[in-house]
Motif scaffolding. Structure first.
Motif, PDB file in Angstrom:
ATOM      1  N   GLN A 118      -6.741  -3.349   5.770  1.00 10.56           N
ATOM      2  CA  GLN A 118      -7.972  -3.344   5.184  1.00 10.56           C
ATOM      3  C   GLN A 118      -7.999  -4.279   4.112  1.00 10.56           C
ATOM      4  O   GLN A 118      -9.139  -5.010   3.810  1.00 10.56           O
ATOM      5  N   ARG A 119      -6.965  -4.277   3.317  1.00 14.74           N
ATOM      6  CA  ARG A 119      -6.950  -4.941   2.055  1.00 14.74           C
ATOM      7  C   ARG A 119      -6.631  -6.396   2.594  1.00 14.74           C
ATOM      8  O   ARG A 119      -7.323  -7.353   1.976  1.00 14.74           O
TER       9      ARG A 119
ATOM     10  N   ASN B 200      -4.454   0.823   5.320  1.00 17.21           N
ATOM     11  CA  ASN B 200      -4.885   0.584   3.889  1.00 17.21           C
ATOM     12  C   ASN B 200      -4.491  -0.940   3.682  1.00 17.21           C
ATOM     13  O   ASN B 200      -5.388  -1.792   3.093  1.00 17.21           O
TER      14      ASN B 200
ATOM     15  N   SER C 151       0.695  -1.128   0.129  1.00 17.68           N
ATOM     16  CA  SER C 151       0.030   0.122   0.007  1.00 17.68           C
ATOM     17  C   SER C 151       0.945   1.138   0.000  1.00 17.68           C
ATOM     18  O   SER C 151       1.786   1.158   0.808  1.00 17.68           O
TER      19      SER C 151
ATOM     20  N   THR D 284      -1.599   5.853   7.591  1.00 21.60           N
ATOM     21  CA  THR D 284      -2.637   5.430   6.165  1.00 21.60           C
ATOM     22  C   THR D 284      -2.110   4.445   5.468  1.00 21.60           C
ATOM     23  O   THR D 284      -3.076   3.650   5.259  1.00 21.60           O
TER      24      THR D 284
END
Length: 299
Positions: free
Chosen positions: A277-278, A274, A263, A270
């Motif tokens: 979450q992926r 990210n 990411s 951040t």
């Protein structure tokens, strides 16, 4: 005035005629046992890619197409052959033996017609189904890994493509394998073991793991991070390793693998969020969908 109008209409009629595509472009027709598709593009490569996408859409939907081309000589004549890799959600199909039949150029655009033999495609798909079913799980103590690997979504989709091709399906063999899969998984109960951060991510996978059987298996995840700066952004690479092991001596590993997500963001927090979450999105899919997957997230 009438003369000018007549000349204008004549000119428009000539332009329309000059740039009209032939009928095989507008209404592609396939011979018996074939799939025919036409693509239009600004370059030959773009036209071929669009034709391959159209060909694949005749079998299924939501397709992203990747194409490779090779040239070979036959009796002094150069011929083209193509290999198509089509992504249908998580389903990748490979169609070989696609041939170029006709091409025409109009108004700085190119139209290309591709044809493929349905029987060749059907045999390739049938062979893949047999390969996927080759290690179908048996209701024994050693069936756990095979049961998790068995990708029922992919197998069923491949089988549905055979229906579209009007080729014999493998439904009886598939149903038998899926029944064996359920009988095997019913023997096991998976327990998640690991640090809090890893458990929060791995918990997404638990919905697809057995939890009612009498034989306990440990699901042990690990998470490793790598950080770098690229073009003014922070890159976070998350490597999620997992191991399903026996909960009793000799504590053998039954199934292991890893997922890797990359990411990019303006700051480290951040980028890391990210990537997490992926990973969660991937782990929400059945285990057979995310085994040995490498994913790069550039957002």
């Amino acid at each position: 005035m009438m003369k000018k109008l007549w000349l204008l209409l004549l000119l428009c009629s000539w332009v329309s005629f000059a740039y009209a595509w032939p009928d095989w472009v507008i209404n592609p027709k396939a011979s018996a046992g074939e799939i025919a598709a036409v693509g239009i593009g600004n370059t030959p490569a773009e036209a071929k890619q669009n034709a391959l996408a159209d060909m694949t859409l005749q079998l299924t939907a939501n397709v992203v197409v990747q194409q490779s081309q090779s040239l070979h000589a036959n009796n002094g004549n150069s011929q083209s052959s193509f290999t198509q890799n089509s992504q249908v959600s998580s389903l990748a199909l490979s169609f070989q033996g696609v041939e170029q039949r006709r091409t025409v150029e109009q108004a700085e655009q190119i139209a290309i017609e591709l044809v493929a033999n349905k029987q060749i495609i059907a045999k390739q798909i049938t062979a893949e189904i047999y390969h996927l079913l080759a290690e179908q799980p048996q209701t024994t103590a050693n069936c756990f890994a095979a049961a998790l690997r068995l990708n029922r979504a992919r197998i069923n989709t491949l089988n549905s493509v055979l229906t579209v091709l009007e080729y014999p399906t493998q439904t009886p063999a598939i149903n038998h394998a899926l029944q064996q899969q359920q009988q095997c998984l019913a023997l096991y109960r998976v327990r998640l073991i690991g640090a809090r951060e890893v458990q929060d991510i791995a918990a997404a996978a638990m919905a697809h793991l057995p939890e009612l059987g009498t034989t306990e298996v440990w699901f042990k995840p690990q998470l490793r991070w790598a950080t770098a700066k690229q073009n003014g952004q922070v890159m976070q690479r998350a490597t999620f390793r997992f191991d399903f092991t026996e909960s009793a001596a000799p504590y053998r590993s039954l199934l292991a693998g890893q997922l890797q997500v990359i990411s990019h963001a303006s700051d480290e927090t951040t980028a890391r969020n990210n990537a997490k979450q992926r990973l969660i999105e991937l782990l929400r899919q059945p285990v057979s969908e995310w085994l040995h997957v490498d994913v790069e997230n550039n957002r």
